[in-house]
Design an enzyme around this catalytic site. Sequence first.
Site, PDB file in Angstrom:
ATOM      1  N   ARG A  64     -38.581 -22.737 -27.797  1.00 55.19           N
ATOM      2  CA  ARG A  64     -37.227 -22.871 -27.237  1.00 55.19           C
ATOM      3  C   ARG A  64     -37.224 -23.829 -26.046  1.00 55.19           C
ATOM      4  O   ARG A  64     -36.344 -24.671 -25.906  1.00 55.19           O
ATOM      5  CB  ARG A  64     -36.704 -21.495 -26.815  1.00 55.19           C
ATOM      6  N   HIS A  68     -35.006 -27.226 -25.816  1.00 57.59           N
ATOM      7  CA  HIS A  68     -34.090 -27.499 -24.708  1.00 57.59           C
ATOM      8  C   HIS A  68     -34.469 -28.781 -23.973  1.00 57.59           C
ATOM      9  O   HIS A  68     -33.600 -29.544 -23.545  1.00 57.59           O
ATOM     10  CB  HIS A  68     -34.070 -26.317 -23.731  1.00 57.59           C
ATOM     11  N   ASN A  96     -30.076 -22.178 -19.378  1.00 57.70           N
ATOM     12  CA  ASN A  96     -31.530 -22.058 -19.269  1.00 57.70           C
ATOM     13  C   ASN A  96     -31.944 -20.735 -18.666  1.00 57.70           C
ATOM     14  O   ASN A  96     -33.127 -20.436 -18.571  1.00 57.70           O
ATOM     15  CB  ASN A  96     -32.091 -23.173 -18.357  1.00 57.70           C
ATOM     16  N   HIS A 196     -35.598 -19.599 -35.170  1.00 53.73           N
ATOM     17  CA  HIS A 196     -35.127 -18.251 -34.820  1.00 53.73           C
ATOM     18  C   HIS A 196     -35.797 -17.163 -35.665  1.00 53.73           C
ATOM     19  O   HIS A 196     -35.380 -16.022 -35.625  1.00 53.73           O
ATOM     20  CB  HIS A 196     -33.604 -18.163 -34.949  1.00 53.73           C
TER      21      HIS A 196
HETATM   22  C1  HEM Z   1     -28.167 -25.504 -31.703  1.00 50.88           C
HETATM   23  C2  HEM Z   1     -27.908 -24.254 -31.882  1.00 50.88           C
HETATM   24  C3  HEM Z   1     -28.683 -23.137 -31.207  1.00 50.88           C
HETATM   25  C4  HEM Z   1     -28.120 -22.117 -30.513  1.00 50.88           C
HETATM   26  C5  HEM Z   1     -26.627 -21.872 -30.266  1.00 50.88           C
HETATM   27  C6  HEM Z   1     -29.201 -21.285 -30.052  1.00 50.88           C
HETATM   28  C7  HEM Z   1     -29.035 -20.140 -29.294  1.00 50.88           C
HETATM   29  C8  HEM Z   1     -30.045 -19.320 -28.881  1.00 50.88           C
HETATM   30  C9  HEM Z   1     -29.848 -18.108 -28.120  1.00 50.88           C
HETATM   31  C10 HEM Z   1     -28.501 -17.563 -27.634  1.00 50.88           C
HETATM   32  C11 HEM Z   1     -31.060 -17.548 -27.916  1.00 50.88           C
HETATM   33  C12 HEM Z   1     -31.351 -16.258 -27.180  1.00 50.88           C
HETATM   34  C13 HEM Z   1     -31.714 -16.548 -25.758  1.00 50.88           C
HETATM   35  C14 HEM Z   1     -31.931 -15.300 -24.973  1.00 50.88           C
HETATM   36  O1  HEM Z   1     -31.136 -14.371 -25.046  1.00 50.88           O
HETATM   37  O2  HEM Z   1     -32.943 -15.231 -24.251  1.00 50.88           O
HETATM   38  C15 HEM Z   1     -32.037 -18.410 -28.546  1.00 50.88           C
HETATM   39  C16 HEM Z   1     -33.394 -18.180 -28.555  1.00 50.88           C
HETATM   40  C17 HEM Z   1     -34.311 -18.977 -29.209  1.00 50.88           C
HETATM   41  N1  HEM Z   1     -34.063 -20.201 -29.795  1.00 50.88           N
HETATM   42 FE1  HEM Z   1     -32.243 -20.964 -30.184  1.00 50.88          FE
HETATM   43  N2  HEM Z   1     -30.398 -21.813 -30.471  1.00 50.88           N
HETATM   44  C18 HEM Z   1     -30.130 -22.958 -31.174  1.00 50.88           C
HETATM   45  C19 HEM Z   1     -31.071 -23.796 -31.751  1.00 50.88           C
HETATM   46  C20 HEM Z   1     -32.424 -23.588 -31.752  1.00 50.88           C
HETATM   47  C21 HEM Z   1     -33.395 -24.453 -32.393  1.00 50.88           C
HETATM   48  C22 HEM Z   1     -33.055 -25.715 -33.175  1.00 50.88           C
HETATM   49  C23 HEM Z   1     -34.609 -23.899 -32.178  1.00 50.88           C
HETATM   50  C24 HEM Z   1     -35.973 -24.402 -32.632  1.00 50.88           C
HETATM   51  C25 HEM Z   1     -36.307 -25.662 -32.694  1.00 50.88           C
HETATM   52  C26 HEM Z   1     -34.418 -22.700 -31.401  1.00 50.88           C
HETATM   53  C27 HEM Z   1     -35.424 -21.846 -31.004  1.00 50.88           C
HETATM   54  C28 HEM Z   1     -35.236 -20.659 -30.330  1.00 50.88           C
HETATM   55  C29 HEM Z   1     -36.295 -19.700 -30.082  1.00 50.88           C
HETATM   56  C30 HEM Z   1     -37.744 -19.811 -30.548  1.00 50.88           C
HETATM   57  C31 HEM Z   1     -35.722 -18.650 -29.361  1.00 50.88           C
HETATM   58  C32 HEM Z   1     -36.438 -17.385 -28.840  1.00 50.88           C
HETATM   59  C33 HEM Z   1     -36.906 -17.607 -27.437  1.00 50.88           C
HETATM   60  C34 HEM Z   1     -37.734 -16.466 -26.890  1.00 50.88           C
HETATM   61  O3  HEM Z   1     -38.042 -15.508 -27.596  1.00 50.88           O
HETATM   62  O4  HEM Z   1     -38.128 -16.552 -25.705  1.00 50.88           O
HETATM   63  N3  HEM Z   1     -33.074 -22.544 -31.156  1.00 50.88           N
HETATM   64  N4  HEM Z   1     -31.382 -19.474 -29.125  1.00 50.88           N
HETATM   65  C1  LIG Z   2     -36.880 -19.944 -15.986  1.00 48.27           C
HETATM   66  C2  LIG Z   2     -35.900 -20.447 -15.004  1.00 48.27           C
HETATM   67  O1  LIG Z   2     -36.196 -21.242 -14.153  1.00 48.27           O
HETATM   68  N1  LIG Z   2     -34.674 -19.978 -15.141  1.00 48.27           N
HETATM   69  C3  LIG Z   2     -33.621 -20.332 -14.237  1.00 48.27           C
HETATM   70  C4  LIG Z   2     -32.377 -20.723 -15.008  1.00 48.27           C
HETATM   71  O2  LIG Z   2     -31.273 -20.876 -14.176  1.00 48.27           O
HETATM   72  C5  LIG Z   2     -30.980 -19.783 -13.308  1.00 48.27           C
HETATM   73  C6  LIG Z   2     -29.775 -20.152 -12.487  1.00 48.27           C
HETATM   74  O3  LIG Z   2     -28.737 -20.630 -13.260  1.00 48.27           O
HETATM   75  C7  LIG Z   2     -32.169 -19.438 -12.424  1.00 48.27           C
HETATM   76  O4  LIG Z   2     -31.886 -18.299 -11.635  1.00 48.27           O
HETATM   77  C8  LIG Z   2     -33.370 -19.162 -13.287  1.00 48.27           C
HETATM   78  O5  LIG Z   2     -34.498 -18.943 -12.497  1.00 48.27           O
END
Ligand code: HEM
Ligand SMILES: CC(=O)N[C@H]1CO[C@H](CO)[C@@H](O)[C@@H]1O
Length: 333
Positions: A64, A68, A96, A196
């Site tokens: 992720r 980003h 972020n 995901h």
């Molecule tokens: C463009 C549309 C996308 C949206 C709206 C989206 C949205 C999100 C959201 C809301 C989360 C949860 C974050 C949280 O609650 O901590 C997430 C997690 C994640 N996203 Fe996406 N995402 C997108 C695209 C992608 C793509 C293209 C990838 C891979 C290349 C990706 C990889 C991941 C991964 C691996 C996580 C899990 C992170 C973790 O477990 O720490 N996402 N995403």
């Molecule tokens: C991991 C990290 O640096 N997260 C930051 C994302 O942005 C918020 C503020 O918008 C910070 O509080 C977090 O530390």
Amino acid sequence: MAMIRAVALPLFIIVFILSSLTQFESKLTTKYYQNTCPQLEKIIRDIVTMKQMTNPTTAAATLRLFFHDCMVDGCDASVLITSTPSNKAERDHDLNLSLAGDSFDVIVRAKTALELACPGIVSCADILALTTRDLLTMVGGPFYTVRLGRKDGFISQASRVDGNLLESSATASQQIDLLASKGFSVQEFVALLGGHTIGFSHCKEFAKRIFNYSNTSQNDPTLNLVFAKSLRIACANYDKNPNMAVFFDVISPGKFDNMYYQNIPRGLTLLQSDQSLVQDPRSKPFVLKYASNQTAFFNDFAHAMEKLSVLQIKTGHNGEVRRRCDSFNNIKV
Ligand code: HEM
Ligand SMILES: CC(=O)N[C@H]1CO[C@H](CO)[C@@H](O)[C@@H]1O
Ligand SMILES: *[C@@H]1O[C@H](CO)[C@@H](O)[C@H](O)[C@H]1NC(C)=O
Ligand SMILES: *[C@@H]1O[C@H](CO)[C@@H](O)[C@H](O)[C@H]1NC(C)=O
Ligand SMILES: *[C@@H]1O[C@H](CO)[C@@H](O)[C@H](O)[C@H]1NC(C)=O
């Protein structure tokens, strides 16, 4: 006068050809550090293995983080920069907020080890790209080639995130349009979203779909009923405890596979943005294809990741090799 012009013009052409040759030479290659840091790949593999074994959420977190980074001004490690009193950096944008600490930590560890072995040589952008690839293969994902030679960017601003990343309420069209603006086809985008299949989401990202959805239904009717009920239990009081999170893929959370695509049509999906992909006729065929054929998914994912890894990269004088990944070499006060 005419003589000078006659001489100047060929000179200009030679300079032009030379500079475009340099451009050509500065294109990425797998052998970029072959002479300057031959231990690079082994050092990264060792760090990644140790980190992933002690913190199994690292792979998802780093994928992720990498996504980003690449979406905002390209894969230039701009997401790693910390804010200063005069600059609110990319990683401090609201979107972020939940980038997991383990992902930043694995990069710091790799950079520290590499600065000992080959000081000042390996860019943070290359470290992030390689680390992501190695972590993905560790959790069962496909291997792909990561060419090297990226430089680290000079800019990291929270204000530049807007319009380059989306929230979990995004529609299929918004997602398809955004990825198209970065040069990705619908197929490539759907393949990337297979990311995901690992990792988790905080309850607030999907709370609207499970609590008081409408007058007639507690939950979004596209959700599987039993699944929605268990999510309500898992996320009870999430507003008082914002750290509460749920695995994306309830069937095989830690394994990189095609289960994510099988879950979507069954209503086992957390994010509205993900659910929308089976509702749009442009993305639906790819969701179904990847759900039924993991080989096709792995091939397309590997290809799309290789493409993502070179998105808007900086080379030559457009970047630097940072000494620390969290700050520019010339810190502007
Ligand atoms: C463009 C549309 C996308 C949206 C709206 C989206 C949205 C999100 C959201 C809301 C989360 C949860 C974050 C949280 O609650 O901590 C997430 C997690 C994640 N996203 Fe996406 N995402 C997108 C695209 C992608 C793509 C293209 C990838 C891979 C290349 C990706 C990889 C991941 C991964 C691996 C996580 C899990 C992170 C973790 O477990 O720490 N996402 N995403
Ligand atoms: C991991 C990290 O640096 N997260 C930051 C994302 O942005 C918020 C503020 O918008 C910070 O509080 C977090 O530390
Ligand atoms: C749902 O609505 C009920 C009745 O309006 C309210 O009491 C409850 O707090 C709401 N739940 C959430 C999670 O918003
Ligand atoms: C839901 O119920 C409330 C109060 O009963 C009503 O005012 C509102 O119009 C209803 N909304 C919908 C979408 O039916
Ligand atoms: C699955 O995809 C691969 C790669 O595209 C292809 O070669 C294979 O024939 C597909 N299998 C099925 C059963 O469709």
